[in-house]
Scaffold this motif. Structure first.
Motif, PDB file in Angstrom:
ATOM      1  N   TYR A 186     -30.074   5.586 -34.015  1.00 15.95           N
ATOM      2  CA  TYR A 186     -29.913   6.164 -35.352  1.00 15.95           C
ATOM      3  C   TYR A 186     -30.907   7.292 -35.539  1.00 15.95           C
ATOM      4  O   TYR A 186     -30.591   8.332 -36.114  1.00 15.95           O
ATOM      5  N   ARG A 187     -32.135   7.051 -35.068  1.00 16.96           N
ATOM      6  CA  ARG A 187     -33.162   8.094 -34.953  1.00 16.96           C
ATOM      7  C   ARG A 187     -33.729   8.001 -33.554  1.00 16.96           C
ATOM      8  O   ARG A 187     -33.850   6.927 -32.987  1.00 16.96           O
ATOM      9  N   MET A 188     -34.129   9.140 -33.016  1.00 11.32           N
ATOM     10  CA  MET A 188     -34.595   9.166 -31.630  1.00 11.32           C
ATOM     11  C   MET A 188     -36.112   9.112 -31.509  1.00 11.32           C
ATOM     12  O   MET A 188     -36.643   8.535 -30.569  1.00 11.32           O
ATOM     13  N   ASN A 189     -36.821   9.731 -32.444  1.00 10.56           N
ATOM     14  CA  ASN A 189     -38.268   9.871 -32.335  1.00 10.56           C
ATOM     15  C   ASN A 189     -38.958   8.681 -32.987  1.00 10.56           C
ATOM     16  O   ASN A 189     -39.098   8.611 -34.206  1.00 10.56           O
ATOM     17  N   VAL A 190     -39.387   7.735 -32.168  1.00  6.61           N
ATOM     18  CA  VAL A 190     -39.990   6.517 -32.695  1.00  6.61           C
ATOM     19  C   VAL A 190     -41.314   6.808 -33.391  1.00  6.61           C
ATOM     20  O   VAL A 190     -41.711   6.100 -34.325  1.00  6.61           O
ATOM     21  N   SER A 191     -42.013   7.858 -32.972  1.00  5.75           N
ATOM     22  CA  SER A 191     -43.343   8.126 -33.527  1.00  5.75           C
ATOM     23  C   SER A 191     -43.297   8.490 -35.008  1.00  5.75           C
ATOM     24  O   SER A 191     -44.285   8.345 -35.711  1.00  5.75           O
ATOM     25  N   ASP A 221     -37.566  14.314 -36.202  1.00  6.46           N
ATOM     26  CA  ASP A 221     -37.218  12.910 -36.377  1.00  6.46           C
ATOM     27  C   ASP A 221     -36.146  12.472 -35.394  1.00  6.46           C
ATOM     28  O   ASP A 221     -35.962  11.281 -35.154  1.00  6.46           O
ATOM     29  N   GLY A 222     -35.422  13.433 -34.817  1.00  6.82           N
ATOM     30  CA  GLY A 222     -34.324  13.076 -33.928  1.00  6.82           C
ATOM     31  C   GLY A 222     -33.227  12.321 -34.654  1.00  6.82           C
ATOM     32  O   GLY A 222     -32.540  11.476 -34.086  1.00  6.82           O
ATOM     33  N   TYR A 223     -33.012  12.650 -35.915  1.00 11.89           N
ATOM     34  CA  TYR A 223     -32.038  11.965 -36.756  1.00 11.89           C
ATOM     35  C   TYR A 223     -30.619  12.216 -36.253  1.00 11.89           C
ATOM     36  O   TYR A 223     -30.242  13.354 -35.962  1.00 11.89           O
ATOM     37  N   ARG A 224     -29.818  11.127 -36.156  1.00  8.90           N
ATOM     38  CA  ARG A 224     -28.456  11.232 -35.648  1.00  8.90           C
ATOM     39  C   ARG A 224     -27.429  10.538 -36.548  1.00  8.90           C
ATOM     40  O   ARG A 224     -26.250  10.439 -36.175  1.00  8.90           O
ATOM     41  N   SER A 231     -40.544   7.447 -36.963  1.00  4.78           N
ATOM     42  CA  SER A 231     -39.402   6.700 -37.461  1.00  4.78           C
ATOM     43  C   SER A 231     -39.720   5.222 -37.538  1.00  4.78           C
ATOM     44  O   SER A 231     -40.651   4.728 -36.921  1.00  4.78           O
ATOM     45  N   ASP A 232     -38.895   4.504 -38.305  1.00  6.37           N
ATOM     46  CA  ASP A 232     -38.911   3.056 -38.194  1.00  6.37           C
ATOM     47  C   ASP A 232     -38.554   2.713 -36.758  1.00  6.37           C
ATOM     48  O   ASP A 232     -37.734   3.373 -36.134  1.00  6.37           O
ATOM     49  N   SER A 233     -39.188   1.704 -36.213  1.00  3.21           N
ATOM     50  CA  SER A 233     -38.921   1.369 -34.813  1.00  3.21           C
ATOM     51  C   SER A 233     -38.325  -0.016 -34.674  1.00  3.21           C
ATOM     52  O   SER A 233     -38.455  -0.851 -35.560  1.00  3.21           O
ATOM     53  N   ASN A 234     -37.660  -0.236 -33.572  1.00  8.41           N
ATOM     54  CA  ASN A 234     -37.008  -1.498 -33.273  1.00  8.41           C
ATOM     55  C   ASN A 234     -37.607  -2.029 -31.986  1.00  8.41           C
ATOM     56  O   ASN A 234     -37.112  -1.754 -30.901  1.00  8.41           O
ATOM     57  N   ASN A 235     -38.740  -2.759 -32.133  1.00  9.24           N
ATOM     58  CA  ASN A 235     -39.448  -3.259 -30.952  1.00  9.24           C
ATOM     59  C   ASN A 235     -39.829  -2.123 -30.000  1.00  9.24           C
ATOM     60  O   ASN A 235     -39.693  -2.239 -28.779  1.00  9.24           O
ATOM     61  N   GLY A 236     -40.297  -1.030 -30.554  1.00  8.82           N
ATOM     62  CA  GLY A 236     -40.729   0.099 -29.738  1.00  8.82           C
ATOM     63  C   GLY A 236     -39.615   1.026 -29.309  1.00  8.82           C
ATOM     64  O   GLY A 236     -39.857   2.011 -28.617  1.00  8.82           O
ATOM     65  N   SER A 237     -38.384   0.744 -29.720  1.00  2.00           N
ATOM     66  CA  SER A 237     -37.237   1.579 -29.376  1.00  2.00           C
ATOM     67  C   SER A 237     -36.677   2.220 -30.640  1.00  2.00           C
ATOM     68  O   SER A 237     -36.916   1.737 -31.750  1.00  2.00           O
ATOM     69  N   PRO A 238     -35.920   3.299 -30.498  1.00  2.00           N
ATOM     70  CA  PRO A 238     -35.291   3.889 -31.686  1.00  2.00           C
ATOM     71  C   PRO A 238     -34.412   2.867 -32.401  1.00  2.00           C
ATOM     72  O   PRO A 238     -33.790   2.020 -31.752  1.00  2.00           O
ATOM     73  N   PRO A 239     -34.339   2.924 -33.713  1.00  2.00           N
ATOM     74  CA  PRO A 239     -33.541   1.948 -34.459  1.00  2.00           C
ATOM     75  C   PRO A 239     -32.053   2.118 -34.211  1.00  2.00           C
ATOM     76  O   PRO A 239     -31.577   3.222 -33.928  1.00  2.00           O
ATOM     77  N   ASN A 240     -31.334   1.030 -34.329  1.00  2.00           N
ATOM     78  CA  ASN A 240     -29.882   1.078 -34.219  1.00  2.00           C
ATOM     79  C   ASN A 240     -29.268   1.602 -35.505  1.00  2.00           C
ATOM     80  O   ASN A 240     -29.838   1.475 -36.593  1.00  2.00           O
ATOM     81  N   ALA A 241     -28.075   2.165 -35.377  1.00  2.00           N
ATOM     82  CA  ALA A 241     -27.252   2.488 -36.541  1.00  2.00           C
ATOM     83  C   ALA A 241     -26.335   1.314 -36.820  1.00  2.00           C
ATOM     84  O   ALA A 241     -25.681   0.789 -35.911  1.00  2.00           O
ATOM     85  N   VAL A 287     -22.983   4.190 -42.928  1.00  3.45           N
ATOM     86  CA  VAL A 287     -23.854   4.162 -41.751  1.00  3.45           C
ATOM     87  C   VAL A 287     -25.289   4.179 -42.239  1.00  3.45           C
ATOM     88  O   VAL A 287     -25.674   5.048 -43.032  1.00  3.45           O
ATOM     89  N   VAL A 288     -26.076   3.199 -41.769  1.00  6.02           N
ATOM     90  CA  VAL A 288     -27.484   3.127 -42.172  1.00  6.02           C
ATOM     91  C   VAL A 288     -28.319   2.624 -41.001  1.00  6.02           C
ATOM     92  O   VAL A 288     -27.794   2.126 -40.003  1.00  6.02           O
ATOM     93  N   ASN A 289     -29.621   2.762 -41.149  1.00  3.76           N
ATOM     94  CA  ASN A 289     -30.541   2.087 -40.248  1.00  3.76           C
ATOM     95  C   ASN A 289     -30.266   0.584 -40.324  1.00  3.76           C
ATOM     96  O   ASN A 289     -30.177   0.015 -41.412  1.00  3.76           O
ATOM     97  N   GLU A 290     -30.116  -0.053 -39.179  1.00  2.77           N
ATOM     98  CA  GLU A 290     -29.787  -1.484 -39.163  1.00  2.77           C
ATOM     99  C   GLU A 290     -30.756  -2.303 -40.004  1.00  2.77           C
ATOM    100  O   GLU A 290     -30.367  -3.299 -40.632  1.00  2.77           O
ATOM    101  N   GLU A 291     -32.010  -1.902 -40.039  1.00  2.00           N
ATOM    102  CA  GLU A 291     -33.021  -2.651 -40.794  1.00  2.00           C
ATOM    103  C   GLU A 291     -32.626  -2.834 -42.252  1.00  2.00           C
ATOM    104  O   GLU A 291     -32.933  -3.858 -42.868  1.00  2.00           O
TER     105      GLU A 291
END
Length: 253
Positions: A228-233, A67-70, A235-245, A192-196
């Motif tokens: 916040y997470r690196m692996n978009v595949s 997941d590339g969780y950070r 993870s929740d995505s942010n316009n195709g990019s990893p989500p912000n924290a 700290v959470v996923n911005e979503e």
């Protein structure tokens, strides 16, 4: 929600990447149905906790490698910025899970940490790591009644990552008055959470304004950090990019 298929989960344990896809897919599906009012409040939480419990022993490796969780790393960096050289600070980690955050905070030089979570298999993993002084099992109550047993002004800081505002079934603003009670004046609540998750209209954000007006806490502006997470595949995505924290900080007065 359909019941969790334990046979399928057992097969997925052999393949970390597919396991993570299944976990994230089921998690997101149950969350979306909860937000749409298609299931009862708490049902999404129950499904997700069953998944976490079943994969407790392999959760860390899957979350980080696939997941590339950070989130835990971001949290620990923020703790260091706030506490500086105060290595005697007492910290409560709400939604501690397997202790990913606790481990990182200890590395930063802070060893007086307690854990609070409702998922016993996850807490058993955390206990073996030895990063917490005390471990509390909560009832998963988003209003925080389980904090009543903790004395006033016990902690210098409460921290939490990936737990608040996930859905109406998860901890939210209702907990802040109780959390403020057990934090010393001059202390902090750091989330700290996923911005979503901060965009949900199911939260009564005005409750925080009322706490400010009563002189209980002060809300600092939200800070956004990348990845916040690196692996978009998976993870929740942010316009195709990893989500912000989203880093949310509250000063306890």
């Amino acid at each position: 929600m359909p019941p969790v298929n334990l046979d399928k989960l057992a097969d997925l344990k052999k393949d970390n990447e597919n396991w993570q896809r299944y976990l994230q897919g089921t998690f997101k599906e149950s969350r979306q149905r909860a937000l749409a009012g298609q299931i009862e409040r708490g049902e999404d939480f129950e499904v997700q906790q069953k998944l976490y419990a079943h994969f407790a022993e392999v959760y860390d490796s899957c979350a980080i490698s696939n997941d590339g969780y950070r989130g835990h790393e971001i949290l620990a960096e923020e703790v260091k910025l706030l506490l500086g050289g105060n290595q005697d600070a007492k910290i409560l980690d709400i939604g501690s899970g397997t202790g990913l955050s606790g481990e990182k905070i200890v590395v930063k030089g802070y060893s007086h940490i307690d854990a609070l979570d409702c998922n016993v298999p996850l807490l058993e993993v955390a206990q073996r790591k030895g990063c917490y002084e005390r471990i509390f099992v909560s009832g998963g109550n988003p209003r925080g009644e389980e904090l009543r047993f903790i004395l006033d002004n016990t902690y210098d800081m409460i921290v939490s990552v990936g737990t608040f505002w996930v859905s109406p079934s998860y901890p939210g603003v209702e907990m802040f008055e109780m959390m403020s009670r057990i934090v010393k004046p001059g202390g902090f609540i750091l989330i700290v959470v996923n911005e979503e998750y901060t965009r949900g209209d199911w939260q009564n954000w005005e409750a925080l304004t009322r706490l400010e007006e009563r002189g209980i806490l002060k809300c600092r502006p939200m800070k956004l950090l990348p990845n916040y997470r690196m692996n978009v595949s998976v993870s929740d995505s942010n316009n195709g990019s990893p989500p912000n924290a989203a880093v949310l900080l509250y000063d306890v007065l």
